[in-house]
Design a protein around this motif. Sequence first.
Motif, PDB file in Angstrom:
ATOM      1  N   ARG A 268      -6.530 -10.772   7.230  1.00 27.49           N
ATOM      2  CA  ARG A 268      -6.949 -10.249   8.533  1.00 27.49           C
ATOM      3  C   ARG A 268      -8.144  -9.309   8.410  1.00 27.49           C
ATOM      4  NH1 ARG A 268      -1.769  -6.211   9.627  1.00 27.49           N
ATOM      5  NH2 ARG A 268      -3.110  -5.155  11.144  1.00 27.49           N
ATOM      6  N   GLY A 269      -8.766  -9.327   7.230  1.00 25.37           N
ATOM      7  CA  GLY A 269      -9.995  -8.562   7.044  1.00 25.37           C
ATOM      8  C   GLY A 269      -9.804  -7.091   6.730  1.00 25.37           C
ATOM      9  N   VAL A 270      -8.588  -6.690   6.346  1.00 23.17           N
ATOM     10  CA  VAL A 270      -8.335  -5.293   5.964  1.00 23.17           C
ATOM     11  C   VAL A 270      -8.512  -5.177   4.459  1.00 23.17           C
ATOM     12  CG1 VAL A 270      -6.653  -3.413   5.928  1.00 23.17           C
ATOM     13  CG2 VAL A 270      -6.717  -4.988   7.879  1.00 23.17           C
ATOM     14  N   ARG A 271      -9.368  -4.262   4.035  1.00 18.71           N
ATOM     15  CA  ARG A 271      -9.729  -4.168   2.621  1.00 18.71           C
ATOM     16  C   ARG A 271      -8.807  -3.201   1.874  1.00 18.71           C
ATOM     17  NH1 ARG A 271     -15.537  -1.890   3.299  1.00 18.71           N
ATOM     18  NH2 ARG A 271     -14.264  -0.656   4.742  1.00 18.71           N
ATOM     19  N   VAL A 272      -8.503  -3.573   0.643  1.00 17.36           N
ATOM     20  CA  VAL A 272      -7.738  -2.712  -0.271  1.00 17.36           C
ATOM     21  C   VAL A 272      -8.640  -2.417  -1.473  1.00 17.36           C
ATOM     22  CG1 VAL A 272      -5.700  -2.533  -1.767  1.00 17.36           C
ATOM     23  CG2 VAL A 272      -5.532  -3.765   0.423  1.00 17.36           C
ATOM     24  N   PRO A 273      -8.922  -1.145  -1.755  1.00 20.88           N
ATOM     25  CA  PRO A 273      -8.312   0.065  -1.195  1.00 20.88           C
ATOM     26  C   PRO A 273      -9.144   0.741  -0.105  1.00 20.88           C
ATOM     27  CG  PRO A 273      -9.512   0.662  -3.150  1.00 20.88           C
ATOM     28  CD  PRO A 273      -9.741  -0.823  -2.963  1.00 20.88           C
ATOM     29  N   GLU A 274     -10.305   0.183   0.279  1.00 17.18           N
ATOM     30  CA  GLU A 274     -11.216   0.887   1.191  1.00 17.18           C
ATOM     31  C   GLU A 274     -10.553   1.265   2.522  1.00 17.18           C
ATOM     32  OE1 GLU A 274     -13.662  -1.633  -1.591  1.00 17.18           O
ATOM     33  OE2 GLU A 274     -11.848  -1.913  -0.361  1.00 17.18           O
ATOM     34  N   ASP A 275      -9.756   0.338   3.095  1.00 13.31           N
ATOM     35  CA  ASP A 275      -9.103   0.600   4.382  1.00 13.31           C
ATOM     36  C   ASP A 275      -7.657   1.064   4.219  1.00 13.31           C
ATOM     37  OD1 ASP A 275     -11.456  -0.296   5.692  1.00 13.31           O
ATOM     38  OD2 ASP A 275     -10.782  -2.376   5.477  1.00 13.31           O
ATOM     39  N   VAL A 276      -6.946   0.444   3.294  1.00 10.76           N
ATOM     40  CA  VAL A 276      -5.540   0.779   3.044  1.00 10.76           C
ATOM     41  C   VAL A 276      -5.291   0.746   1.540  1.00 10.76           C
ATOM     42  CG1 VAL A 276      -3.134   0.097   3.379  1.00 10.76           C
ATOM     43  CG2 VAL A 276      -4.764  -0.165   5.259  1.00 10.76           C
ATOM     44  N   ASN A 277      -4.638   1.779   1.033  1.00 12.17           N
ATOM     45  CA  ASN A 277      -4.223   1.795  -0.365  1.00 12.17           C
ATOM     46  C   ASN A 277      -2.869   1.100  -0.505  1.00 12.17           C
ATOM     47  OD1 ASN A 277      -5.420   4.798  -2.055  1.00 12.17           O
ATOM     48  ND2 ASN A 277      -6.508   3.435  -0.672  1.00 12.17           N
ATOM     49  N   VAL A 278      -2.663   0.438  -1.644  1.00 11.07           N
ATOM     50  CA  VAL A 278      -1.376  -0.215  -1.931  1.00 11.07           C
ATOM     51  C   VAL A 278      -0.956   0.165  -3.349  1.00 11.07           C
ATOM     52  CG1 VAL A 278      -0.129  -2.386  -2.168  1.00 11.07           C
ATOM     53  CG2 VAL A 278      -1.882  -2.145  -0.393  1.00 11.07           C
ATOM     54  N   ILE A 279       0.297   0.581  -3.484  1.00 10.57           N
ATOM     55  CA  ILE A 279       0.842   0.921  -4.798  1.00 10.57           C
ATOM     56  C   ILE A 279       2.182   0.213  -4.968  1.00 10.57           C
ATOM     57  CG2 ILE A 279       2.022   3.015  -4.003  1.00 10.57           C
ATOM     58  CD1 ILE A 279       1.153   4.336  -6.648  1.00 10.57           C
ATOM     59  N   GLY A 280       2.458  -0.269  -6.175  1.00 11.82           N
ATOM     60  CA  GLY A 280       3.686  -1.018  -6.425  1.00 11.82           C
ATOM     61  C   GLY A 280       4.634  -0.293  -7.360  1.00 11.82           C
ATOM     62  N   PHE A 281       5.538  -1.068  -7.958  1.00 10.00           N
ATOM     63  CA  PHE A 281       6.545  -0.510  -8.870  1.00 10.00           C
ATOM     64  C   PHE A 281       6.971  -1.625  -9.819  1.00 10.00           C
ATOM     65  CE2 PHE A 281      10.105   1.667 -10.534  1.00 10.00           C
ATOM     66  CZ  PHE A 281      10.103   2.975 -10.070  1.00 10.00           C
ATOM     67  N   ASP A 282       6.969  -1.368 -11.102  1.00 12.62           N
ATOM     68  CA  ASP A 282       7.415  -2.248 -12.188  1.00 12.62           C
ATOM     69  C   ASP A 282       6.344  -2.432 -13.252  1.00 12.62           C
ATOM     70  OD1 ASP A 282      10.026  -2.774 -11.462  1.00 12.62           O
ATOM     71  OD2 ASP A 282       9.532  -4.597 -10.350  1.00 12.62           O
ATOM     72  N   ASP A 283       5.073  -2.576 -12.838  1.00 10.32           N
ATOM     73  CA  ASP A 283       3.972  -2.946 -13.733  1.00 10.32           C
ATOM     74  C   ASP A 283       4.238  -4.293 -14.372  1.00 10.32           C
ATOM     75  OD1 ASP A 283       1.472  -2.698 -14.872  1.00 10.32           O
ATOM     76  OD2 ASP A 283       2.210  -1.684 -16.651  1.00 10.32           O
ATOM     77  N   LEU A 284       4.298  -5.315 -13.536  1.00  8.90           N
ATOM     78  CA  LEU A 284       4.383  -6.681 -14.030  1.00  8.90           C
ATOM     79  C   LEU A 284       3.233  -6.968 -14.992  1.00  8.90           C
ATOM     80  CD1 LEU A 284       5.104  -8.656 -10.721  1.00  8.90           C
ATOM     81  CD2 LEU A 284       6.759  -8.065 -12.504  1.00  8.90           C
ATOM     82  N   SER A 285       3.432  -7.916 -15.869  1.00  2.00           N
ATOM     83  CA  SER A 285       2.374  -8.241 -16.836  1.00  2.00           C
ATOM     84  C   SER A 285       1.094  -8.706 -16.153  1.00  2.00           C
ATOM     85  CB  SER A 285       2.871  -9.323 -17.804  1.00  2.00           C
ATOM     86  OG  SER A 285       3.241 -10.494 -17.101  1.00  2.00           O
TER      87      SER A 285
END
Length: 343
Positions: A268-285
């Motif tokens: 939908r044209g929303v940029r990561v991280p410029e518009d929204v930051n995203v952080i996860g959990f686990d650190d997959l390979s």
Amino acid sequence: MTKIPQSSSRGWQRPNIYDVARRAGVSHMTVSRVLNEHPHIRETTRNRVLQVIEEMSYTPSSIARALATRRARRIGVLIDGPVQNGPNNTFRALEVAAREVGYAVSAFSISDDDASQMDSGVIELVTQGIDALCVIAPRESSLDLLRQQMTGLPTIVIKAEADAAWHTVGVDQREGARLAVQHLIRLGHRTIAHLAGPMDWFDARERTQGWRECLAEAGLSEGPFIIGDWTSDFGFEFGRSFDLGETTAVFAANDQIALGVIHGLHGRGVRVPEDVNVIGFDDLSDARHFLPPLTTVRQDFAALGELALQQIIAAIEGDTEPSHDMIQPQLIVRESTTTVAPG
């Protein structure tokens, strides 16, 4: 009729601990004590047993050790939700650690949609003659069923919360969530959404609690909170359709959810991280190969497996007082998070 000698009819067989004992003129327990370097053995007896061991090319096997010590040197492992990253990696790490110290592992997997298999799993493992039971049970419903089992075996449960009934070890999930949310707050984010895993899962509850605690300590209101499953599809649906409003950052309960979020936002044209930051959990390979590379929380499954094995062996050797130990997680900063844009 010519009688065939017994040795010829069966051919050569690997000598066992009883063969050694008979030839040396001692009990099998004496052979076991020699093998385990017990201090209270006469030197003449020790030398005689060692000489017979060499003559017979005897190599102690796990079965022989079991006969001598009344232990099978085998650990039974119940794995709840085996297809999920956490339970799967925890089992693999435990199996490696056990193998390195001469323990075999028997496993029984419980599917995500049928916790009632816990009962049949316990029965199957116990009938294999295991020395201890290790339960990788991330769901409360599974542990409720386990509490009804009376195996009499040393039991250790891998989960982040302590439990008065069993030895427990785990990765500090709440601290991991705090590391993630504190990182976002330091970057200037004030409205942080949380996409949570199923609330029947201990890890999902602990990560949610860490998110809430950090926001409260910073004097911030809770951002959007949505409970889903552990899949990328859940994250994708959020990313492509949710009205973000004032939300500038998303804390996803695992990396797979984060991947879906990034995909949905991109569409939908929303940029990561410029518009929204995203952080996860686990650190997959593969997390470092997401676009952008994912900031996440790493769980050290190898350390968890080793710690779990230490507790299992201690329990087998008579440590019956329930204990709780935790591995500390680590924040891994990559390119999916950045300082919040002004304005």
